[in-house]
Design a protein around this motif. Structure first.
Motif, PDB file in Angstrom:
ATOM      1  N   SER A 103       0.811  -1.202   0.000  1.00 57.02           N
ATOM      2  CA  SER A 103       0.000   0.000   0.000  1.00 57.02           C
ATOM      3  C   SER A 103       0.860   1.274   0.000  1.00 57.02           C
ATOM      4  CB  SER A 103      -0.909  -0.064   1.228  1.00 57.02           C
ATOM      5  OG  SER A 103      -1.713   1.050   1.279  1.00 57.02           O
ATOM      6  N   PHE A 104       1.884   1.279   0.841  1.00 54.62           N
ATOM      7  CA  PHE A 104       2.792   2.443   0.857  1.00 54.62           C
ATOM      8  C   PHE A 104       3.513   2.505  -0.494  1.00 54.62           C
ATOM      9  CE2 PHE A 104       6.662   4.804   1.666  1.00 54.62           C
ATOM     10  CZ  PHE A 104       6.249   5.795   2.530  1.00 54.62           C
ATOM     11  N   GLY A 105       3.883   1.307  -0.993  1.00 54.31           N
ATOM     12  CA  GLY A 105       4.570   1.239  -2.288  1.00 54.31           C
ATOM     13  C   GLY A 105       3.730   1.855  -3.386  1.00 54.31           C
ATOM     14  N   GLU A 106       2.451   1.446  -3.431  1.00 50.71           N
ATOM     15  CA  GLU A 106       1.576   1.945  -4.492  1.00 50.71           C
ATOM     16  C   GLU A 106       1.360   3.455  -4.358  1.00 50.71           C
ATOM     17  OE1 GLU A 106      -2.044  -0.329  -5.087  1.00 50.71           O
ATOM     18  OE2 GLU A 106      -3.034   1.548  -5.661  1.00 50.71           O
ATOM     19  N   SER A 107       1.231   3.909  -3.106  1.00 50.98           N
ATOM     20  CA  SER A 107       0.884   5.315  -2.890  1.00 50.98           C
ATOM     21  C   SER A 107       2.083   6.250  -3.040  1.00 50.98           C
ATOM     22  CB  SER A 107       0.287   5.505  -1.494  1.00 50.98           C
ATOM     23  OG  SER A 107      -0.832   4.685  -1.330  1.00 50.98           O
ATOM     24  N   PHE A 108       3.261   5.783  -2.636  1.00 53.50           N
ATOM     25  CA  PHE A 108       4.359   6.743  -2.502  1.00 53.50           C
ATOM     26  C   PHE A 108       5.662   6.390  -3.221  1.00 53.50           C
ATOM     27  CE2 PHE A 108       1.970   7.181   1.587  1.00 53.50           C
ATOM     28  CZ  PHE A 108       1.434   8.431   1.312  1.00 53.50           C
ATOM     29  N   GLN A 110       8.324   5.120  -6.283  1.00 60.29           N
ATOM     30  CA  GLN A 110       8.506   4.957  -7.724  1.00 60.29           C
ATOM     31  C   GLN A 110       9.908   4.458  -8.024  1.00 60.29           C
ATOM     32  OE1 GLN A 110       7.545   8.712  -9.458  1.00 60.29           O
ATOM     33  NE2 GLN A 110       8.518   9.872  -7.842  1.00 60.29           N
ATOM     34  N   SER A 111      10.100   4.113  -9.270  1.00 60.31           N
ATOM     35  CA  SER A 111      11.358   3.524  -9.701  1.00 60.31           C
ATOM     36  C   SER A 111      12.553   4.348  -9.215  1.00 60.31           C
ATOM     37  CB  SER A 111      11.361   3.436 -11.231  1.00 60.31           C
ATOM     38  OG  SER A 111      12.571   2.889 -11.656  1.00 60.31           O
ATOM     39  N   GLY A 112      13.535   3.683  -8.668  1.00 57.13           N
ATOM     40  CA  GLY A 112      14.746   4.371  -8.205  1.00 57.13           C
ATOM     41  C   GLY A 112      14.697   4.754  -6.736  1.00 57.13           C
ATOM     42  N   ASP A 113      13.486   4.755  -6.135  1.00 55.29           N
ATOM     43  CA  ASP A 113      13.377   5.059  -4.697  1.00 55.29           C
ATOM     44  C   ASP A 113      14.045   3.949  -3.890  1.00 55.29           C
ATOM     45  OD1 ASP A 113      12.038   7.383  -5.162  1.00 55.29           O
ATOM     46  OD2 ASP A 113      10.040   6.602  -4.699  1.00 55.29           O
ATOM     47  N   GLU A 114      14.491   4.310  -2.679  1.00 50.72           N
ATOM     48  CA  GLU A 114      15.226   3.326  -1.883  1.00 50.72           C
ATOM     49  C   GLU A 114      14.524   3.017  -0.559  1.00 50.72           C
ATOM     50  OE1 GLU A 114      19.337   4.474  -1.543  1.00 50.72           O
ATOM     51  OE2 GLU A 114      19.566   4.574  -3.730  1.00 50.72           O
ATOM     52  N   VAL A 115      14.571   1.742  -0.206  1.00 55.23           N
ATOM     53  CA  VAL A 115      14.027   1.269   1.076  1.00 55.23           C
ATOM     54  C   VAL A 115      15.166   0.594   1.828  1.00 55.23           C
ATOM     55  CG1 VAL A 115      12.451  -0.400   2.147  1.00 55.23           C
ATOM     56  CG2 VAL A 115      11.664   0.990   0.228  1.00 55.23           C
ATOM     57  N   ILE A 116      15.312   0.952   3.093  1.00 56.74           N
ATOM     58  CA  ILE A 116      16.395   0.385   3.912  1.00 56.74           C
ATOM     59  C   ILE A 116      15.845  -0.737   4.794  1.00 56.74           C
ATOM     60  CG2 ILE A 116      18.050   0.871   5.762  1.00 56.74           C
ATOM     61  CD1 ILE A 116      18.235   3.756   4.733  1.00 56.74           C
ATOM     62  N   GLN A 130      11.215  -6.808  -1.637  1.00 52.82           N
ATOM     63  CA  GLN A 130      11.800  -7.290  -2.895  1.00 52.82           C
ATOM     64  C   GLN A 130      10.747  -7.357  -3.999  1.00 52.82           C
ATOM     65  OE1 GLN A 130      13.674 -10.921  -1.734  1.00 52.82           O
ATOM     66  NE2 GLN A 130      15.734 -10.076  -2.075  1.00 52.82           N
ATOM     67  N   LEU A 131       9.502  -7.650  -3.609  1.00 51.68           N
ATOM     68  CA  LEU A 131       8.439  -7.670  -4.619  1.00 51.68           C
ATOM     69  C   LEU A 131       8.314  -6.291  -5.270  1.00 51.68           C
ATOM     70  CD1 LEU A 131       5.694  -9.797  -2.785  1.00 51.68           C
ATOM     71  CD2 LEU A 131       7.216 -10.536  -4.622  1.00 51.68           C
ATOM     72  N   LEU A 132       8.606  -5.238  -4.477  1.00 50.13           N
ATOM     73  CA  LEU A 132       8.527  -3.885  -5.032  1.00 50.13           C
ATOM     74  C   LEU A 132       9.731  -3.579  -5.924  1.00 50.13           C
ATOM     75  CD1 LEU A 132       7.228  -1.733  -2.024  1.00 50.13           C
ATOM     76  CD2 LEU A 132       5.932  -2.966  -3.753  1.00 50.13           C
ATOM     77  N   VAL A 133      10.831  -4.293  -5.679  1.00 48.54           N
ATOM     78  CA  VAL A 133      11.981  -4.155  -6.581  1.00 48.54           C
ATOM     79  C   VAL A 133      11.539  -4.630  -7.961  1.00 48.54           C
ATOM     80  CG1 VAL A 133      14.329  -4.981  -7.088  1.00 48.54           C
ATOM     81  CG2 VAL A 133      13.665  -4.468  -4.715  1.00 48.54           C
ATOM     82  N   GLU A 134      10.834  -5.765  -7.981  1.00 46.20           N
ATOM     83  CA  GLU A 134      10.344  -6.335  -9.247  1.00 46.20           C
ATOM     84  C   GLU A 134       9.247  -5.455  -9.855  1.00 46.20           C
ATOM     85  OE1 GLU A 134      10.647 -10.111 -10.085  1.00 46.20           O
ATOM     86  OE2 GLU A 134      12.541  -9.740  -9.014  1.00 46.20           O
ATOM     87  N   ARG A 135       8.291  -5.048  -8.996  1.00 43.16           N
ATOM     88  CA  ARG A 135       7.082  -4.408  -9.531  1.00 43.16           C
ATOM     89  C   ARG A 135       7.278  -2.937  -9.870  1.00 43.16           C
ATOM     90  NH1 ARG A 135       3.158  -7.246  -5.140  1.00 43.16           N
ATOM     91  NH2 ARG A 135       3.286  -9.314  -6.076  1.00 43.16           N
ATOM     92  N   GLY A 137      10.498  -1.170  -9.268  1.00 45.09           N
ATOM     93  CA  GLY A 137      11.878  -0.791  -9.602  1.00 45.09           C
ATOM     94  C   GLY A 137      12.551  -0.026  -8.478  1.00 45.09           C
ATOM     95  N   ILE A 138      12.069  -0.244  -7.218  1.00 47.22           N
ATOM     96  CA  ILE A 138      12.759   0.396  -6.090  1.00 47.22           C
ATOM     97  C   ILE A 138      14.079  -0.331  -5.841  1.00 47.22           C
ATOM     98  CG2 ILE A 138      10.592   1.071  -4.971  1.00 47.22           C
ATOM     99  CD1 ILE A 138      11.527  -1.187  -2.815  1.00 47.22           C
ATOM    100  N   LYS A 139      14.928   0.270  -4.987  1.00 43.89           N
ATOM    101  CA  LYS A 139      16.193  -0.378  -4.630  1.00 43.89           C
ATOM    102  C   LYS A 139      16.195  -0.688  -3.144  1.00 43.89           C
ATOM    103  CE  LYS A 139      20.430   1.202  -6.447  1.00 43.89           C
ATOM    104  NZ  LYS A 139      21.151   2.465  -6.755  1.00 43.89           N
ATOM    105  N   LEU A 140      16.680  -1.885  -2.790  1.00 40.77           N
ATOM    106  CA  LEU A 140      16.813  -2.241  -1.373  1.00 40.77           C
ATOM    107  C   LEU A 140      18.214  -1.905  -0.914  1.00 40.77           C
ATOM    108  CD1 LEU A 140      15.357  -5.687  -0.263  1.00 40.77           C
ATOM    109  CD2 LEU A 140      14.590  -3.371   0.258  1.00 40.77           C
ATOM    110  N   ARG A 141      18.321  -1.207   0.206  1.00 38.72           N
ATOM    111  CA  ARG A 141      19.636  -0.940   0.804  1.00 38.72           C
ATOM    112  C   ARG A 141      19.667  -1.678   2.136  1.00 38.72           C
ATOM    113  NH1 ARG A 141      22.064   3.602  -1.351  1.00 38.72           N
ATOM    114  NH2 ARG A 141      23.936   2.550  -0.582  1.00 38.72           N
ATOM    115  N   VAL A 142      20.803  -2.255   2.469  1.00 40.05           N
ATOM    116  CA  VAL A 142      20.862  -3.162   3.621  1.00 40.05           C
ATOM    117  C   VAL A 142      21.844  -2.653   4.678  1.00 40.05           C
ATOM    118  CG1 VAL A 142      21.245  -5.537   4.364  1.00 40.05           C
ATOM    119  CG2 VAL A 142      20.313  -5.090   2.084  1.00 40.05           C
ATOM    120  N   ILE A 143      21.366  -2.498   5.901  1.00 39.94           N
ATOM    121  CA  ILE A 143      22.247  -2.079   7.008  1.00 39.94           C
ATOM    122  C   ILE A 143      23.145  -3.270   7.358  1.00 39.94           C
ATOM    123  CG2 ILE A 143      22.361  -1.149   9.347  1.00 39.94           C
ATOM    124  CD1 ILE A 143      19.304  -0.518   9.045  1.00 39.94           C
ATOM    125  N   PRO A 144      24.473  -3.084   7.309  1.00 42.42           N
ATOM    126  CA  PRO A 144      25.368  -4.196   7.653  1.00 42.42           C
ATOM    127  C   PRO A 144      25.492  -4.356   9.172  1.00 42.42           C
ATOM    128  CG  PRO A 144      26.642  -2.270   7.037  1.00 42.42           C
ATOM    129  CD  PRO A 144      25.192  -1.865   6.938  1.00 42.42           C
TER     130      PRO A 144
END
Ligand code: PLP
Length: 403
Positions: A103-108, A110-116, A130-135, A137-144
């Protein structure tokens, strides 16, 4: 304090045997056992008040609706949400995160946006994003992780840029049993005007959670991990964000009017509760939360922390024991020499000791350690020092068999 030996009497399943041995249940991070009051609440709801909620003018429907909405109030008070309508009933943590991601994905987003997210997330806080990466085109960033297996705050700070839109992290790791300083992580995200979801599946059963104090934008948990039934869980969200998010599923209850030309949606929380909700589950969950509150979450936390320290002291004495991370709560993950976790788990099971083995739905974390999985013992309010002693004796026995 409370007496865990007395409390055990209230859990029928803890009285049973497995393989002719007393059951020692140390798989509480996967699911907790249910006290009689919760089991009875389910029977009572179906016996005396069952009717579909919200839609009926008749007596039973009103009773069921009343109890369902009272359950929402119980949850609100338990996590100290500001408003009752900020509490949405879902099927559990997994569905709550999927709801927010979709829901947040659909509303806010877009491609290139990043989620941590972080290295220590459960799959249910990785895959929905990850489904939003596919759908989208967002990017996942991972805290090490730092060398001492904590979330790396400085690396987290450095992940933020003008594309960062969302942070979704776990409060307590289901593998390491470590509780993250999520308030600090939330504050950092808010400095960048980025909302944060906290996965509270493993924190809510073990410590006091105050969503307003945390200032979490979303907080999610599962009923079955806090002595409630399966199939019911909670999504807390701040009113102003939930109001701006599009619905997750369509159907009955989430609408105001339906015309083929245009449908308008119901207000919170119903906008996100399409279809007949699990009102019986919600009523029984409220019973479980009342049960926890009556014992006192601080008392439960103190008991479980004592058990964890007691277990750690003894486990550390076992030759070739490797404990992962620095557990501060209720779960301890370990390996003994090169005994495969599945072998250790199977042999402990034969002694009546239920622990979990494998990747615990956190494969990226297990890969990070370069191991096949771990053995995990996790505690609840009814576990005792004798059970820890039995676990330690069981591990020693298996280790001897493996030479
Ligand atoms: N997040 C964490 C940290 C968990 O430990 C779990 C379950 O083990 C989940 C999410 C998923 O919970 P559920 O399967 O109840 O949706």
């Amino acid at each position: 304090m409370y007496n865990p030996y007395e409390i055990r009497e209230e859990f029928p399943i803890l009285q049973r045997e497995v393989y002719g041995k007393k059951l020692i249940y140390l798989d509480n991070a996967a699911t907790t056992q249910k006290p009689l009051c919760v089991i009875e609440a389910i029977t009572e709801a179906y016996t005396n008040v069952n009717a579909n909620v919200h839609r009926g003018v008749h007596f039973l429907s009103q009773k069921a609706t009343e109890q369902y909405e009272d359950a929402r109030e119980t949850v609100r008070a338990f996590i100290n949400a500001r408003h009752r309508h900020e509490v949405i009933f879902t099927r559990g943590t997994t569905e709550s995160i999927n709801l927010v991601a979709a829901s947040f994905g659909e509303s806010f987003l877009q491609s290139g946006d990043e989620v941590i997210v972080s290295t220590m997330e459960h799959h249910s806080n990785i895959v929905p994003w990850q489904l939003l990466v596919e759908r989208i085109g967002i990017k996942l960033r991972v805290i090490p992780l730092t060398a001492d297996t904590k979330l790396d705050v400085e690396a987290y700070r450095a992940l933020f840029n003008e594309k960062t839109r969302f942070v979704s992290i776990t409060h307590t790791s289901n593998v390491l049993g470590v509780t993250n300083p999520v308030k600090e992580f939330i504050n950092i995200a808010h400095e960048h005007n980025v909302p944060v979801l906290i996965d509270g599946a493993q924190s809510v059963p073990h410590k006091k959670v105050d969503v307003q104090e945390l200032d979490a934008d979303f907080f999610v948990f599962s009923g079955h991990k806090i002595y409630g039934p399966t199939g019911i869980g909670v999504l807390y969200g701040k009113e102003e964000i939930l109001n701006r998010m599009s619905p997750y599923q369509g159907g009955g209850e989430m609408i105001q009017t339906v015309r083929f030309e245009k449908t308008t949606f119901n207000e919170l929380p119903y906008k996100f509760e399409a279809g007949t909700p699990d009102y019986v589950g919600a009523i029984a969950l409220a019973k479980a939360l009342d049960f926890v509150s009556a014992i006192g979450i601080e008392n439960i936390a103190a008991h479980e922390q004592y058990l964890t320290r007691y277990a750690l002291e003894q486990l550390k004495e076992i030759p070739a024991m490797h404990i992962f991370g620095q557990p501060d709560g209720s779960a301890i993950s370990f390996l003994v020499g090169d005994i495969h976790p599945a072998d250790l788990g199977t042999l402990l099971d034969r002694l009546g000791i239920a622990i979990r083995t494998g990747h615990h739905c956190a494969q990226p974390l297990i890969d990070y350690f370069g191991i096949p999985g771990t053995v995990r013992a996790s505690f609840a309010l009814y576990n005792t020092c004798e059970e820890v002693d039995a676990l330690v004796a069981g591990i020693n026995r298996v280790a001897k068999m493996f030479g």
